[in-house]
Write an enzyme that holds these catalytic residues in place. Sequence first.
Site, PDB file in Angstrom:
ATOM      1  N   THR A  13      27.360  20.109  20.390  1.00 53.34           N
ATOM      2  CA  THR A  13      25.921  20.299  20.596  1.00 53.34           C
ATOM      3  C   THR A  13      25.602  21.224  21.759  1.00 53.34           C
ATOM      4  OG1 THR A  13      25.350  18.179  19.609  1.00 53.34           O
ATOM      5  CG2 THR A  13      23.798  19.047  21.208  1.00 53.34           C
ATOM      6  N   ASP A  57      31.628  21.680  15.014  1.00 52.09           N
ATOM      7  CA  ASP A  57      31.013  20.387  15.253  1.00 52.09           C
ATOM      8  C   ASP A  57      32.210  19.455  15.414  1.00 52.09           C
ATOM      9  OD1 ASP A  57      28.208  18.715  14.174  1.00 52.09           O
ATOM     10  OD2 ASP A  57      30.080  17.630  14.446  1.00 52.09           O
ATOM     11  N   SER A  58      32.189  18.557  16.379  1.00 52.95           N
ATOM     12  CA  SER A  58      33.414  17.795  16.652  1.00 52.95           C
ATOM     13  C   SER A  58      33.782  16.839  15.527  1.00 52.95           C
ATOM     14  CB  SER A  58      33.324  17.068  17.990  1.00 52.95           C
ATOM     15  OG  SER A  58      32.526  15.923  17.903  1.00 52.95           O
ATOM     16  N   THR A  89      30.146  15.600  21.259  1.00 53.86           N
ATOM     17  CA  THR A  89      30.271  14.230  21.777  1.00 53.86           C
ATOM     18  C   THR A  89      30.849  13.266  20.736  1.00 53.86           C
ATOM     19  OG1 THR A  89      28.002  13.708  21.125  1.00 53.86           O
ATOM     20  CG2 THR A  89      28.343  14.502  23.372  1.00 53.86           C
ATOM     21  N   ASP A  90      30.651  13.577  19.440  1.00 48.74           N
ATOM     22  CA  ASP A  90      31.013  12.585  18.420  1.00 48.74           C
ATOM     23  C   ASP A  90      32.481  12.162  18.471  1.00 48.74           C
ATOM     24  OD1 ASP A  90      28.441  12.440  17.496  1.00 48.74           O
ATOM     25  OD2 ASP A  90      28.735  13.870  15.854  1.00 48.74           O
TER      26      ASP A  90
END
Length: 334
Positions: A13, A57-58, A89-90
Amino acid sequence: MKKKILIIYTGGTIGMKRTDKGYAPSRFLGEAIAEIPDMKSDSAPDWELVEMSPLLDSSDVTVKEWNKIARLIYDNYADFDGFVVLHGTDTMAYTASALSFILEGLDKPVVLTGSQIPLSEIRSDGRDNLVTSLLIAADGVAREVCLYFSGKLLRGNRAVKMSADDLVAFDSPNYPHLADVGIAVKYNYSAIGVPSGMPLALRLLSEVPIGVLKVFPGIQFGLFESIMTEKLSGIVLETFGAGNIPSDCGALIPIISRAFECGSVVTVCSQCPSGTVTLGAYETSSALKSAGAVSGSDMTTEAAVAKLYYLFSLGISKDEIKEKMEKNLRGEMS
Ligand code: ASP
């Protein structure tokens, strides 16, 4: 002389921009962080940015990316005093756990951080997370894989994402903070790990078949039998409380015994964010132990998954893996 920090941008993000389909990683980050006044301040260390490709995106981060990030750190180790990894962060807690196992003998700070609001948006938490992580990496006090987010410096393999929308998104419920950051960075020296003194070694991970099974009331274990006995090498069983499973679980115990005979290692973790698994504390967990499962103690599921990848990648025997799963290797368990 000024310290020099390598910032590794993996996606997440912090560097995302709005698109028609929602936030997606973007390459604007290099310019954006160069414009942050604090990043140009005399009090900031020197830094360089390297962008991974593709930016992710993680949720899309895999063992391959863990190895790539670790290799970047390894290859640049002599030229930098510390490392900041910008990450979504995920799955940040998984990556932090994995890096802690891959980077054996680490003696410099590796700080993972990111944000809940992109730098491209108003009120982004990315500025403070990035600048503080940079300073922590330059301090050289916490010379281990850590995760900094919203005022808390956490041991990477103890961290858990606790909230999908709070800015204070992470905590380490089973381990004290390595530092709390207010006006000053207050390091908790007794919680910070002592480097082993060994030279840095890269223990790259293989794509081992690992699975996580969360127990719930009424679970029909038989449905998972062939996966557990034929497909998976490492299994994390997320149980109730201190390691409990439903006692009408006739099917599970023979499945675990068979899985064990077939070469898999079943590790018992808890669904509770805090506390410890103690196999045998209740009748409902004794059978797990007898069937060959190992206790994950107070490890997070994230750390247990990463540790299984690591141990299976070492090419050691199943008995050695079992033994090491119950031992503290990188500060991941008490
Ligand atoms: N989905 C994003 C990611 O993990 C969420 C974030 O970074 O906060 O890449």
